[in-house]
Design an enzyme around this catalytic site. Structure first.
Site, mmCIF file in Angstrom:
data_model
loop_
_atom_site.group_PDB
_atom_site.id
_atom_site.type_symbol
_atom_site.label_atom_id
_atom_site.label_comp_id
_atom_site.label_asym_id
_atom_site.label_seq_id
_atom_site.Cartn_x
_atom_site.Cartn_y
_atom_site.Cartn_z
ATOM 1 C CG ASP A 4 -1.321 1.766 -5.717
ATOM 2 O OD1 ASP A 4 -1.936 1.178 -4.808
ATOM 3 O OD2 ASP A 4 -1.737 2.804 -6.264
ATOM 4 C CD GLU A 35 -4.311 -1.723 -4.348
ATOM 5 O OE1 GLU A 35 -5.081 -1.324 -3.454
ATOM 6 O OE2 GLU A 35 -3.882 -0.990 -5.257
#
Length: 492
Positions: A4, A35
């Site tokens: 993330d 990400e």
């Protein structure tokens, strides 16, 4: 692993963390994707993270939305001029949990709140050859901060399944919608092929994926055309309709394509797909039934000579697209209804065929294969043999196969594989005297999931009819998972 907010971490630091992870028990490295929201408007670029694995390509969400609103733009869903990463590193999706709420790379995109457009967008994404695809599954919400459906004590509500296969209790379950769930089979079947026979006009788009699949979509909900599919002649199951439609490809590779479904204006079919009007994939339509599978007829191959009378080297190859963590085994021998003296123990069953596994290699790629092959003395129907070894606590489900490729220098390369990636190999000495005039049956299973019934085998003349593959002792036998296509040739 999903990393993330990777763009807020130095790539070198992420690499140091990833390097400390262990290899998978079955061999190979863990799957990483990162990400990185890059709209080509900042200092951080996706290219800085591609050496680490896949990278989220949020620009695809906007590109596919533009293409669905104007089919003429579908040819440009991959736009390297906008800085989009290459297909080998792009992790693509139509929407995700952030941007469907207007956060994190949100914009003028399509979500489940516009189901017709969303079905077309995801179906095209799964049919096209750009990136590694992810399918979204959501719950309904009115505000961006709203949590999932919950009970009075704030525990999440169960996902209930309605009579039509859709979800209830506030869950959307886009993954169960036929143009999405059933297109996953298309994606898997055509892996590694390019886009051919591209046609994009009058708000219609169609194309083939090599000689393995064909896709068409009409924005109006209607199409009635004869198109060149590039596929072998035969009758095919139409995937999105759960095989309620059949499509015939003629000897020139042409097919009459009819779309007449405004809500789901998509058709797709693949070589080796399911057959029968009840061949449901378990998506958003009711229905159950056989998963029997045949493929379009292949060009007959020349017949081979008789099998040796004693022990002989025998090769079996089965094409099956798999993911890390999936393993393929085969079971086989002679049908119990066609031979006396068959038991449920390989060592005493007249239907089991003695084998001696040949050494294929060392290193991590062959570690589990070598372990599972130890103590495997028969090709049989019964699973793990007494004394057959496990691998890191994982028991074998039959005679193990090893994943191979035709790419020289790559892990799993073997000169026996002249076809492509994802051909699983078994290379043994076999006692041909225990076969039926040189013939024996087999069927593959992947992580416990069996192939469907095999019909219309295209090579050889086996001694009796069967719903399994037929192979010949002393030869190289090449099959395709869930398909009757095959090739039997001399070992040279």
């Amino acid at each position: 692993f999903r990393i993330d907010a990777a763009k807020h971490m130095w790539p070198g630091d992420i690499k140091a963390i990833q390097d400390k992870t262990k290899d998978l028990p079955e061999g190979g490295r863990p799957f990483f994707y990162h990400e990185v929201i890059d709209q080509n408007d900042g200092a951080i670029k996706v290219g800085e993270y591609t050496p680490l694995g896949y990278v989220t390509e949020f620009r695809y969400c906007q590109k596919i939305a533009e293409g669905i609103r104007n089919f003429g733009m579908l040819h440009g869903v991959y736009d390297p001029g906008w800085g989009m990463t290459d297909s080998a590193h792009a992790f693509v999706f139509v929407d995700n949990h952030d941007n469907q709420r207007g956060h994190g790379g949100g914009g003028n995109l399509i979500t489940h709140k516009h189901p017709r457009d969303y079905k077309m967008a995801v179906a095209f994404t799964l049919a096209y050859n750009y990136g590694f695809t992810r399918v979204m599954s959501s719950y309904y919400f009115q505000s961006s901060d709203q949590g999932p459906p919950h009970n009075g004590d704030y525990s999440a509500k169960d996902v209930t399944i309605n009579a039509d296969g859709s979800c209830g209790n506030g869950w959307v379950c886009e993954h169960r919608w036929n143009p999405i769930g059933n297109m996953v089979a298309f994606r898997n079947a055509v892996a590694g092929t390019g886009v051919d026979n591209w046609r994009n006009e009058n708000e219609e788009v169609s194309f083939s994926r090599g000689q393995k699949g064909f896709f068409a979509m009409a924005k109006s909900g209607h199409m009635d055309r004869t198109l060149h599919t590039g596929l072998p002649a035969g009758e095919y199951c139409e995937l999105v309709s759960d095989c309620k439609k059949k499509i015939t490809v003629d000897g020139s590779g042409n097919a009459h394509i009819v779309i007449d479904n405004s809500a789901e204006p998509v058709i797709a079919f693949i070589v080796g797909g399911p057959t029968g009007s009840t061949g449901s994939f378990g998506g958003g339509s009711s229905g159950s039934g056989s998963q029997s599978v045949t493929s379009a007829p292949a060009t007959p191959v020349p017949s081979v000579g008789p099998a040796p009378e004693g022990w002989a080297r025998t090769v079996i190859m089965i094409e099956r697209q798999t993911m890390p963590g999936q393993d393929l085994f085969i079971r086989g021998g002679i049908d119990h209804n066609h031979r006396q003296g068959c038991t449920t123990q390989a060592s005493t069953s007249a239907c089991a065929i003695p084998i001696k596994t040949l050494h294929l290699g060392t290193g991590s790629h062959y570690a589990q294969y070598n372990a599972w092959s130890t103590g495997d003395h028969y090709l049989d129907w019964y699973g793990m043999e007494t004394g057959q070894h496990s691998y890191h606590g994982h028991s074998p489900s039959g005679t193990p196969a090893v994943w191979t490729t035709n790419v020289e220098g790559a892990a799993g390369y073997t000169p026996l594989n002249t076809y492509g990636q994802h051909y699983w190999l078994i290379d043994v000495q076999m006692d041909c005297s225990r076969t039926e005039n040189g013939w024996f049956e087999l069927k593959a299973l992947v992580n416990g999931q069996w192939e469907g019934n095999i019909g219309g085998q295209t090579c050889g003349t086996p001694p009796y009819s069967s719903q399994n593959h037929w192979a010949k002792c002393g030869f190289k036998n090449v099959f395709h998972f869930n398909s009757g296509r095959c090739q039997i040739s001399d070992l040279s």
